[in-house]
Scaffold this motif. Structure first.
Motif, PDB file in Angstrom:
ATOM      1  N   TYR A  47       5.939 -14.938  -1.916  1.00 49.39           N
ATOM      2  CA  TYR A  47       5.216 -13.614  -1.818  1.00 49.39           C
ATOM      3  C   TYR A  47       5.695 -12.902  -0.393  1.00 49.39           C
ATOM      4  CZ  TYR A  47       2.740 -15.269  -6.263  1.00 49.39           C
ATOM      5  OH  TYR A  47       2.820 -15.841  -7.394  1.00 49.39           O
ATOM      6  N   ASN A  48       6.357 -11.899  -0.414  1.00 51.85           N
ATOM      7  CA  ASN A  48       6.784 -11.250   0.716  1.00 51.85           C
ATOM      8  C   ASN A  48       5.825 -10.100   1.001  1.00 51.85           C
ATOM      9  OD1 ASN A  48       8.850 -13.035   1.856  1.00 51.85           O
ATOM     10  ND2 ASN A  48      10.201 -12.326   0.591  1.00 51.85           N
ATOM     11  N   THR A  49       5.247 -10.019   2.244  1.00 52.41           N
ATOM     12  CA  THR A  49       4.427  -8.767   2.581  1.00 52.41           C
ATOM     13  C   THR A  49       5.240  -8.129   3.622  1.00 52.41           C
ATOM     14  OG1 THR A  49       2.431  -9.782   1.568  1.00 52.41           O
ATOM     15  CG2 THR A  49       2.265  -7.937   3.104  1.00 52.41           C
ATOM     16  N   PRO A  50       5.954  -7.157   3.668  1.00 52.77           N
ATOM     17  CA  PRO A  50       6.446  -6.574   4.711  1.00 52.77           C
ATOM     18  C   PRO A  50       5.336  -5.527   5.286  1.00 52.77           C
ATOM     19  CG  PRO A  50       7.221  -5.360   2.890  1.00 52.77           C
ATOM     20  CD  PRO A  50       6.491  -6.677   2.254  1.00 52.77           C
ATOM     21  N   MET A  51       5.392  -5.363   6.584  1.00 54.17           N
ATOM     22  CA  MET A  51       4.617  -4.261   7.321  1.00 54.17           C
ATOM     23  C   MET A  51       5.039  -4.146   8.447  1.00 54.17           C
ATOM     24  SD  MET A  51       1.563  -7.253   8.208  1.00 54.17           S
ATOM     25  CE  MET A  51       1.384  -8.335   6.855  1.00 54.17           C
ATOM     26  N   MET A  52       4.835  -2.799   8.988  1.00 49.14           N
ATOM     27  CA  MET A  52       5.362  -2.116  10.127  1.00 49.14           C
ATOM     28  C   MET A  52       4.437  -0.797  10.504  1.00 49.14           C
ATOM     29  SD  MET A  52       6.535   1.191   9.070  1.00 49.14           S
ATOM     30  CE  MET A  52       7.617   1.512  10.503  1.00 49.14           C
ATOM     31  N   TYR A  53       4.769  -0.479  11.761  1.00 50.39           N
ATOM     32  CA  TYR A  53       4.165   0.626  12.394  1.00 50.39           C
ATOM     33  C   TYR A  53       5.109   1.211  13.315  1.00 50.39           C
ATOM     34  CZ  TYR A  53       2.412  -1.077  16.716  1.00 50.39           C
ATOM     35  OH  TYR A  53       2.331  -1.516  17.889  1.00 50.39           O
ATOM     36  N   SER A  54       4.886   2.456  13.683  1.00 53.41           N
ATOM     37  CA  SER A  54       5.777   3.189  14.789  1.00 53.41           C
ATOM     38  C   SER A  54       4.927   4.190  15.298  1.00 53.41           C
ATOM     39  CB  SER A  54       6.837   3.795  14.178  1.00 53.41           C
ATOM     40  OG  SER A  54       7.854   4.355  15.228  1.00 53.41           O
ATOM     41  N   GLN A  55       4.707   4.190  16.618  1.00 49.66           N
ATOM     42  CA  GLN A  55       3.707   5.040  17.374  1.00 49.66           C
ATOM     43  C   GLN A  55       4.562   5.618  18.535  1.00 49.66           C
ATOM     44  OE1 GLN A  55      -0.218   3.728  17.853  1.00 49.66           O
ATOM     45  NE2 GLN A  55      -0.278   4.578  20.009  1.00 49.66           N
ATOM     46  N   VAL A  56       4.297   6.912  18.662  1.00 52.14           N
ATOM     47  CA  VAL A  56       4.720   7.604  19.698  1.00 52.14           C
ATOM     48  C   VAL A  56       3.719   8.639  20.460  1.00 52.14           C
ATOM     49  CG1 VAL A  56       5.784   9.480  18.503  1.00 52.14           C
ATOM     50  CG2 VAL A  56       6.716   9.111  20.672  1.00 52.14           C
ATOM     51  N   LEU A  74       1.255  10.055  17.395  1.00 50.58           N
ATOM     52  CA  LEU A  74       1.612  10.075  16.051  1.00 50.58           C
ATOM     53  C   LEU A  74       2.036   8.749  15.640  1.00 50.58           C
ATOM     54  CD1 LEU A  74       2.312  11.435  13.327  1.00 50.58           C
ATOM     55  CD2 LEU A  74       4.747  11.637  14.377  1.00 50.58           C
ATOM     56  N   ARG A  75       1.159   8.218  14.466  1.00 54.71           N
ATOM     57  CA  ARG A  75       1.621   6.807  14.364  1.00 54.71           C
ATOM     58  C   ARG A  75       1.776   6.954  12.717  1.00 54.71           C
ATOM     59  NH1 ARG A  75      -3.352   2.870  14.595  1.00 54.71           N
ATOM     60  NH2 ARG A  75      -2.515   2.525  16.848  1.00 54.71           N
ATOM     61  N   TYR A  76       2.883   6.047  12.148  1.00 52.63           N
ATOM     62  CA  TYR A  76       3.172   5.993  10.965  1.00 52.63           C
ATOM     63  C   TYR A  76       2.931   4.529  10.672  1.00 52.63           C
ATOM     64  CZ  TYR A  76       4.917   6.041   6.154  1.00 52.63           C
ATOM     65  OH  TYR A  76       5.040   5.946   4.770  1.00 52.63           O
ATOM     66  N   GLN A  77       2.395   4.113   9.633  1.00 56.55           N
ATOM     67  CA  GLN A  77       2.572   2.779   9.469  1.00 56.55           C
ATOM     68  C   GLN A  77       2.591   2.497   7.844  1.00 56.55           C
ATOM     69  OE1 GLN A  77      -1.557   1.251  10.760  1.00 56.55           O
ATOM     70  NE2 GLN A  77      -2.439   3.393  10.590  1.00 56.55           N
ATOM     71  N   TYR A  78       2.965   0.993   7.288  1.00 51.04           N
ATOM     72  CA  TYR A  78       3.236   0.569   6.178  1.00 51.04           C
ATOM     73  C   TYR A  78       2.803  -0.960   6.010  1.00 51.04           C
ATOM     74  CZ  TYR A  78       6.267  -0.610   2.329  1.00 51.04           C
ATOM     75  OH  TYR A  78       6.951  -0.879   1.039  1.00 51.04           O
ATOM     76  N   VAL A  79       2.451  -1.079   4.896  1.00 48.08           N
ATOM     77  CA  VAL A  79       1.867  -2.443   4.503  1.00 48.08           C
ATOM     78  C   VAL A  79       2.265  -2.548   2.904  1.00 48.08           C
ATOM     79  CG1 VAL A  79       0.326  -4.253   4.359  1.00 48.08           C
ATOM     80  CG2 VAL A  79       0.183  -2.950   6.440  1.00 48.08           C
ATOM     81  N   ASN A  80       2.653  -3.632   2.512  1.00 44.83           N
ATOM     82  CA  ASN A  80       2.929  -3.721   1.129  1.00 44.83           C
ATOM     83  C   ASN A  80       2.681  -5.318   0.680  1.00 44.83           C
ATOM     84  OD1 ASN A  80       3.591  -3.405  -1.480  1.00 44.83           O
ATOM     85  ND2 ASN A  80       5.577  -2.811  -1.323  1.00 44.83           N
ATOM     86  N   ALA A  81       1.409  -5.460   0.190  1.00 45.86           N
ATOM     87  CA  ALA A  81       1.124  -6.943  -0.112  1.00 45.86           C
ATOM     88  C   ALA A  81       1.043  -7.032  -1.466  1.00 45.86           C
ATOM     89  CB  ALA A  81      -0.374  -7.262   0.501  1.00 45.86           C
ATOM     90  N   ILE A  82       2.175  -7.747  -2.079  1.00 43.25           N
ATOM     91  CA  ILE A  82       2.523  -7.798  -3.537  1.00 43.25           C
ATOM     92  C   ILE A  82       1.301  -8.558  -4.214  1.00 43.25           C
ATOM     93  CG2 ILE A  82       4.970  -7.308  -3.088  1.00 43.25           C
ATOM     94  CD1 ILE A  82       5.440 -10.179  -4.013  1.00 43.25           C
ATOM     95  N   ALA A  83       1.368  -7.777  -5.532  1.00 51.23           N
ATOM     96  CA  ALA A  83       0.330  -8.671  -6.585  1.00 51.23           C
ATOM     97  C   ALA A  83       0.635 -10.188  -6.959  1.00 51.23           C
ATOM     98  CB  ALA A  83       0.451  -7.809  -7.974  1.00 51.23           C
ATOM     99  N   GLY A  84      -0.577 -10.996  -6.910  1.00 50.52           N
ATOM    100  CA  GLY A  84      -0.307 -12.249  -7.092  1.00 50.52           C
ATOM    101  C   GLY A  84      -0.154 -13.168  -5.873  1.00 50.52           C
ATOM    102  N   ASP A  85      -0.206 -12.586  -4.535  1.00 54.50           N
ATOM    103  CA  ASP A  85      -0.068 -13.391  -3.370  1.00 54.50           C
ATOM    104  C   ASP A  85      -1.418 -14.359  -3.651  1.00 54.50           C
ATOM    105  OD1 ASP A  85       1.035 -12.856  -0.379  1.00 54.50           O
ATOM    106  OD2 ASP A  85      -0.610 -14.216  -0.568  1.00 54.50           O
ATOM    107  N   PRO A  86      -1.307 -15.622  -3.241  1.00 59.64           N
ATOM    108  CA  PRO A  86      -2.556 -16.616  -3.308  1.00 59.64           C
ATOM    109  C   PRO A  86      -3.029 -16.585  -2.094  1.00 59.64           C
ATOM    110  CG  PRO A  86      -0.462 -17.654  -3.026  1.00 59.64           C
ATOM    111  CD  PRO A  86       0.114 -16.310  -3.057  1.00 59.64           C
TER     112      PRO A  86
END
Lengths: 143, 455
Positions: B372-381, B392-404
């Motif tokens: 189960y891979n969960t990529p995450m990032m943010y960028s802020q200036v 300004l900040r943009y952020q992203y997290v994607n925790a996929i279903a089924g992660d134990p």
């Protein structure tokens, strides 16, 4: 018209005088036993921010400036750290908060005393007005 | 420019003493004593000592005999301050022994002074305190930087942020102590007390130092650069990916164990640093307190290695990465191998701040052999314009279903932008708008106002 010209000349003259005063050169001095003759601006920045702790000789780096608020110190911080007094204080506070071991510059009341202390301390580096230069210490060039 | 003859010499001497230089050579001492400035300072010191003696004599004449002799062995309860009961049950000082106001003040001062001295260790470590906290007001679903999962609170709310007391003490030339004691609010409006950091550090030299205790894991940049005080941060709070465990954060941002770091010898110009950490890791039980402060649920320890460069020639630039490994047992039997890989590039000076981080959280289940891979990032200036710093900040997290392991599953991403206004050197007012797109539900919006300060 003549009075305006005279007034203009006086204003220009006064502004030149203040520019000379405000632009007093800040120089770096070290102990005469220190073999270093030149430093890069980046290295000076690292020293004043407490990140460089030793000279190549092994002596501990002791940065000395005049007191917070003094024109010489303001000029030194702006020229070499690119920071105002408040930004400089915050940088050390944040480093301390982060757990980094950084020692802020020691402060002495004026350049003459700094020169005397630098003359007595092998690892000291002082930021002083060029008017305070003395044969007791060695001036370091900044590239 | 101030000259030596315009400055009061006594502060000079204090500053010179504080400078703590070793003037051991007799030659140096002789030269120093011959110096006219030093001579003036010594003369002034002698004058001040005489003045202090004179003042002490005057003070003694004001005090009653029992208290006139100062004794550092302890000032006993003097009859002059002993209250006597009155008929109505109230205590009142006896007129016969009531001191005049000057004497009472002097006594109070002496007793307070003795109390202070009892807490001091002459020449020993000094405990320094610094406090951080923030007050705020939030409107909308995404308006609280401490509450997670997002969407709470649903009502406009005045908020009190974490009350953070940072303590530090230098125990010796090589040993130091630092701690963060935080009283933080919970979504149920109760207060919780946490020792968020407690570290005893041994610094051998710039190339090696080791700390034991509870620390912020060296995953990425933000987690070790910004701790619990929001005043240091341009934005109102941390990016989602670095939320604290008790706020629902996915990463092991705290750990208990050992952390070592140092500069790689010979890389002073490049500023290459290494970090190695070993600790209890995160608990396997998702319902338990996440950080294992006292009792670990497994013998195997987590470890983390990181490195970063801070080139001297580009002040403010830092580039680095880390790898964290642990093994968890969420069902108490089957292992989940957890790997957290991070990479970042940040640049910051007194004007600009540009932060970019990416983390991949990988949980490999031994039960179904899935990864189960969960990529995450943010960028802020952000950029400072005098007292103002828009960001300004943009952020992203994607925790996929089924992660134990992950508490929260789903995708959430979106921008935040705001402005920080420095009201004073040590207080900042921030206005921040958040928009968060989440899997399966409508986008959330929130507006935060925060007054963050240090004291």
């Amino acid at each position: 018209m003549r009075r305006y010209i005279v007034a203009m000349v006086m204003v220009i003259g006064m502004s030149n005088v203040s520019a000379v005063h405000a632009g007093a050169e800040i120089v770096l001095v070290v102990n005469k036993s220190n073999p270093v003759n030149t430093l890069t601006k980046a290295r000076v920045r690292s020293m004043i921010l407490g990140a460089v702790k030793k000279w190549p000789t092994g002596d501990a780096v002791s940065v000395i400036t005049t007191s917070p608020g003094d024109a010489e110190r303001k000029s030194a911080l702006l020229t070499y750290a690119g920071m105002s007094e408040q930004q400089f204080a915050t940088a050390f506070l944040q480093a301390n908060f982060k757990g980094e071991d950084r020692t802020p510059p020691k402060t002495l009341p004026n350049g003459k005393i700094i020169v005397q202390i630098v003359a007595l301390t092998p690892g000291a580096i002082g930021f002083v007005d060029s008017a305070d230069l003395s044969p007791m210490v060695k001036r370091v060039a900044v590239e | 420019m101030r000259r030596w003859y315009t400055i009061k010499p006594f502060p000079y001497l204090c500053a010179a003493l504080l400078a703590n230089f070793q003037l051991s050579a007799q030659e140096a001492d002789r030269k120093l004593l011959e110096d006219p400035v030093v001579s003036k300072l010594l003369q002034r010191l002698a004058d001040d000592e005489a003045r202090i003696r004179s003042l002490e004599a005057r003070l003694s004449s004001l005090l009653p005999p029992a208290a006139a002799v100062p004794d550092h062995g302890g000032v006993t309860a003097s009859p002059v301050l002993a209250p006597v009961p009155t008929g109505n049950g109230e205590a009142k000082s006896s007129p016969a022994t009531e001191p005049d106001s000057a004497s009472a003040l002097a006594m109070a001062s002496m007793m307070a002074g003795d109390h202070d001295h009892a807490m001091e260790i002459p020449g020993g470590p000094v405990l320094k305190f610094r406090g951080f906290t923030d007050l705020g007001f939030g409107v909308g679903q995404a308006s609280n930087h401490l509450v997670f999962p997002l969407g709470v609170p649903g009502h406009s709310t005045f908020t009190i942020g974490e009350f953070d007391l940072f303590m530090s003490s230098k125990i010796s030339d090589h040993l130091s102590f630092a701690s963060e004691l935080v009283v933080g609010p919970s979504p149920d409006n109760s207060w919780g007390l946490d020792i968020e950091r407690i570290q005893l550090t041994y610094r051998a030299n710039p190339y090696f130092e080791v700390s034991g205790g509870r620390y912020h894991t060296a995953i990425g940049y933000y987690n070790t650069m910004f701790h619990h005080g929001t005043w240091f941060q341009a934005a109102t709070g941390r990016p989602f990916m670095y939320l604290f465990e008790d706020s629902g954060g996915l990463l092991p941002v705290h750990n208990v164990g050992l952390t070592a770091t140092g500069l790689v010898p010979g890389t002073e110009k490049l500023g290459l640093h290494w970090i190695a950490e070993v600790g209890n890791g995160r608990t396997s039980d998702r319902n338990a307190y996440t950080v294992q402060n006292f009792v670990a649920d497994k013998n195997r320890k987590s470890f983390n290695v990181a490195a970063y460069v801070r080139p001297e020639g580009v002040p403010g630039l830092q580039v680095g990465g880390s790898i964290y490994r642990d093994r968890l047992y969420p069902d108490t039997v089957t292992p989940v191998n957890q790997t957290v890989a991070s990479a970042y590039a940040v640049y910051g000076n007194s004007t600009w701040e540009f932060l970019n981080e990416g983390v991949l959280l990988r949980n490999a289940s031994g039960f179904n052999h899935r990864v189960y891979n969960t990529p995450m990032m943010y960028s802020q200036v952000s950029r400072r314009f005098g007292a103002y710093r828009p960001y300004l900040r943009y952020q992203y997290v994607n925790a996929i279903a089924g992660d134990p392991v992950n508490v929260y599953r789903g995708k959430y991403a979106g921008p935040s932008f705001g402005i920080r206004y420095d009201l004073s050197d040590y207080a900042a007012l921030k206005f921040q708008y958040n928009r968060i797109n989440q899997t399966g539900i409508a986008a959330l919006n929130g507006l935060e106002t925060q007054l963050a300060f240090t004291f």
